[in-house]
Design a protein around this motif. Structure first.
Motif, PDB file in Angstrom:
ATOM      1  N   ASN A 167      -4.697   1.862   7.228  1.00 17.83           N
ATOM      2  CA  ASN A 167      -5.330   2.229   8.133  1.00 17.83           C
ATOM      3  C   ASN A 167      -4.119   1.405   9.371  1.00 17.83           C
ATOM      4  O   ASN A 167      -4.187   1.850   9.972  1.00 17.83           O
ATOM      5  CB  ASN A 167      -5.796   1.443   8.471  1.00 17.83           C
ATOM      6  CG  ASN A 167      -7.412   1.186   7.355  1.00 17.83           C
ATOM      7  OD1 ASN A 167      -8.153   2.329   7.481  1.00 17.83           O
ATOM      8  ND2 ASN A 167      -8.841   0.112   7.251  1.00 17.83           N
ATOM      9  N   PHE A 168      -3.405   0.147   8.952  1.00 18.90           N
ATOM     10  CA  PHE A 168      -1.744   0.478   9.953  1.00 18.90           C
ATOM     11  C   PHE A 168      -1.411   1.289   9.698  1.00 18.90           C
ATOM     12  O   PHE A 168      -0.888   1.647  11.091  1.00 18.90           O
ATOM     13  CB  PHE A 168      -1.165  -0.968   9.110  1.00 18.90           C
ATOM     14  CG  PHE A 168      -0.084  -1.455  10.244  1.00 18.90           C
ATOM     15  CD1 PHE A 168      -0.995  -2.219  10.836  1.00 18.90           C
ATOM     16  CD2 PHE A 168       1.158  -0.956   9.618  1.00 18.90           C
ATOM     17  CE1 PHE A 168      -0.296  -2.724  12.202  1.00 18.90           C
ATOM     18  CE2 PHE A 168       2.084  -1.492  10.361  1.00 18.90           C
ATOM     19  CZ  PHE A 168       1.795  -2.237  11.654  1.00 18.90           C
ATOM     20  N   ALA A 178       1.600   1.877  16.285  1.00 21.03           N
ATOM     21  CA  ALA A 178       2.358  -0.106  15.967  1.00 21.03           C
ATOM     22  C   ALA A 178       3.375   0.605  14.185  1.00 21.03           C
ATOM     23  O   ALA A 178       4.459  -0.593  14.273  1.00 21.03           O
ATOM     24  CB  ALA A 178       0.706  -0.216  14.626  1.00 21.03           C
ATOM     25  N   ASP A 221      -7.384  -4.740  13.938  1.00 25.12           N
ATOM     26  CA  ASP A 221      -8.179  -2.728  13.997  1.00 25.12           C
ATOM     27  C   ASP A 221      -8.105  -2.869  12.602  1.00 25.12           C
ATOM     28  O   ASP A 221      -9.266  -2.451  12.480  1.00 25.12           O
ATOM     29  CB  ASP A 221      -7.498  -1.928  14.469  1.00 25.12           C
ATOM     30  CG  ASP A 221      -7.541  -2.247  16.430  1.00 25.12           C
ATOM     31  OD1 ASP A 221      -8.447  -2.601  16.434  1.00 25.12           O
ATOM     32  OD2 ASP A 221      -6.855  -1.432  17.382  1.00 25.12           O
ATOM     33  N   ARG A 233      -1.328   4.478   9.643  1.00 23.36           N
ATOM     34  CA  ARG A 233      -2.084   5.895  10.090  1.00 23.36           C
ATOM     35  C   ARG A 233      -1.497   5.263  11.783  1.00 23.36           C
ATOM     36  O   ARG A 233      -1.854   6.485  12.804  1.00 23.36           O
ATOM     37  CB  ARG A 233      -3.752   5.716   9.880  1.00 23.36           C
ATOM     38  CG  ARG A 233      -3.872   5.806   8.364  1.00 23.36           C
ATOM     39  CD  ARG A 233      -5.454   7.223   8.549  1.00 23.36           C
ATOM     40  NE  ARG A 233      -5.432   6.918   7.329  1.00 23.36           N
ATOM     41  CZ  ARG A 233      -5.688   6.635   6.552  1.00 23.36           C
ATOM     42  NH1 ARG A 233      -6.853   4.920   6.723  1.00 23.36           N
ATOM     43  NH2 ARG A 233      -6.119   7.072   4.828  1.00 23.36           N
ATOM     44  N   ASN A 234      -0.905   4.054  12.040  1.00 22.04           N
ATOM     45  CA  ASN A 234      -1.594   3.396  13.321  1.00 22.04           C
ATOM     46  C   ASN A 234      -0.032   4.098  13.681  1.00 22.04           C
ATOM     47  O   ASN A 234       1.173   3.339  13.459  1.00 22.04           O
ATOM     48  CB  ASN A 234      -1.488   1.948  14.303  1.00 22.04           C
ATOM     49  CG  ASN A 234      -1.532   2.015  14.983  1.00 22.04           C
ATOM     50  OD1 ASN A 234      -1.474   2.831  16.250  1.00 22.04           O
ATOM     51  ND2 ASN A 234      -2.424   1.680  16.168  1.00 22.04           N
ATOM     52  N   LYS A 235       0.095   5.359  14.568  1.00 21.04           N
ATOM     53  CA  LYS A 235       1.755   5.731  14.890  1.00 21.04           C
ATOM     54  C   LYS A 235       2.498   4.965  16.154  1.00 21.04           C
ATOM     55  O   LYS A 235       3.328   4.565  15.893  1.00 21.04           O
ATOM     56  CB  LYS A 235       1.902   7.245  14.918  1.00 21.04           C
ATOM     57  CG  LYS A 235       1.441   7.692  13.754  1.00 21.04           C
ATOM     58  CD  LYS A 235       2.092   8.095  13.020  1.00 21.04           C
ATOM     59  CE  LYS A 235       1.554   9.920  11.679  1.00 21.04           C
ATOM     60  NZ  LYS A 235       1.505   8.627  10.132  1.00 21.04           N
ATOM     61  N   ALA A 275      -2.881  -3.506  15.406  1.00 19.94           N
ATOM     62  CA  ALA A 275      -3.002  -2.776  14.627  1.00 19.94           C
ATOM     63  C   ALA A 275      -3.700  -3.448  13.373  1.00 19.94           C
ATOM     64  O   ALA A 275      -4.339  -2.618  12.571  1.00 19.94           O
ATOM     65  CB  ALA A 275      -1.520  -1.826  14.483  1.00 19.94           C
TER      66      ALA A 275
END
Length: 307
Positions: free
Chosen positions: A40-41, A47, A302, A43-45, A299
């Motif tokens: 999931n982390f 971050a 989340d 996928r956070n561009k 991030a």
């Protein structure tokens, strides 16, 4: 023990140790909790870009002075107040002719060193304090919480000023000041998590089986509180860096000729109108560090909540 208690899993959605293999909604793979958080982390561009920026800044901080032939602390009056790019000075020079690039790199290294050392110590103290206070409760919890309330009412600036009077101004006094009160927020976060966890069935089962309290705390309670601990720690890093910069800005930082980002901002802001480059670069590095760590912490939080 934790994994066998399926009934408690649904009551601890934000814990680390109680996570079974889950199916990733995007790929359909069966992943552990740690793998899900990492996925999931990733996928956070934004971050990931922040991680890259922090890495580049860290490399600049620790390799910059070695890559440049200029000494960050050696004055060169003949090359004072040079603009960026003149005579090989990438960021220009200050009013004493010192190379601003190497000073920013060295100052960033000092700021990161102070912040990380202080926060690691605070992490250890705050986590241990919160675990003990929340787990044992009763009079122990009341006494320990009264201590934190008293300490939290003392302004950091007063603590640092007193330490400077007793100790020599420098990295040691700043780290010591951060250690005295910096752990309080972490201890409160950990205590709140422990109060939620300690009455769960797997904790009660461990007590019934005669497991020592120390083992229960560190093998059963602590793993299930790691999510908030990691998130709080990541948010604490930029706060510690800003605090160090602020203390240096008001003259309570590292002594000359050493420099941190705060001391450079303090040296350059009085001449910012005439020579803006003297303050722009340290401010830029400080802003990027704080923004980067805050984005990474957001991030991580989340990613934990989505896993």
């Amino acid at each position: 023990m934790i994994r066998n208690m399926q009934s408690t899993t649904n009551n601890n959605d934000f814990s680390l140790a109680n996570r079974e293999q889950k199916v990733d909604h995007y790929s359909g793979e069966s992943l552990s909790f740690i793998q899900l958080v990492f996925r999931n982390f990733a996928r956070n561009k934004v971050a990931l870009i922040s991680v890259l920026v922090i890495i580049l800044i860290a490399l600049t901080a620790f390799l910059g002075p070695q890559l440049s032939h200029f000494n960050p602390d050696t004055p060169d009056p003949q090359n004072s107040n040079l603009t960026p790019g003149q005579n090989g000075h990438w960021f220009g020079t200050d009013n004493l002719g010192r190379d601003i690039f190497t000073r920013v790199a060295a100052g960033t290294g000092i700021s990161l060193e102070v912040a990380f050392v202080a926060m690691i110590i605070d992490l250890i103290i705050g986590t241990t304090y919160g675990l003990i206070s929340g787990y044992f409760g009763g009079k122990v919890d009341i006494i320990m919480q009264r201590i934190t309330e008293v300490l939290s009412t003392i302004p950091m600036i007063i603590i640092v000023t007193l330490l400077v009077l007793v100790m020599k101004p420098g990295i040691t006094s700043i780290i010591t000041a951060m250690m005295l009160v910096g752990w309080i927020n972490m201890s409160r976060i950990v205590r709140a998590q422990v109060l939620k966890i300690k009455n769960e069935e797997y904790i009660l089962a461990a007590k019934t089986m005669g497991m020592p309290n120390s083992k229960i705390i560190f093998s059963e309670v602590l793993p299930n509180a790691m999510g908030p601990i990691v998130t709080t720690f990541m948010f604490s890093i930029p706060n510690a860096i800003f605090l160090e910069a602020f203390l240096a800005f008001i003259g309570l930082g590292v002594p000359a000729p050493l420099s941190s980002l705060g001391t450079m901002i303090n040296d350059g802001y009085t001449q910012a109108i005439v020579f803006p480059h003297m303050v722009i670069f340290p401010v830029l590095f400080l802003a990027l560090i704080m923004l980067g760590f805050n984005i990474i912490a957001d991030a991580i939080r989340d990613a934990i909540e989505e896993s």
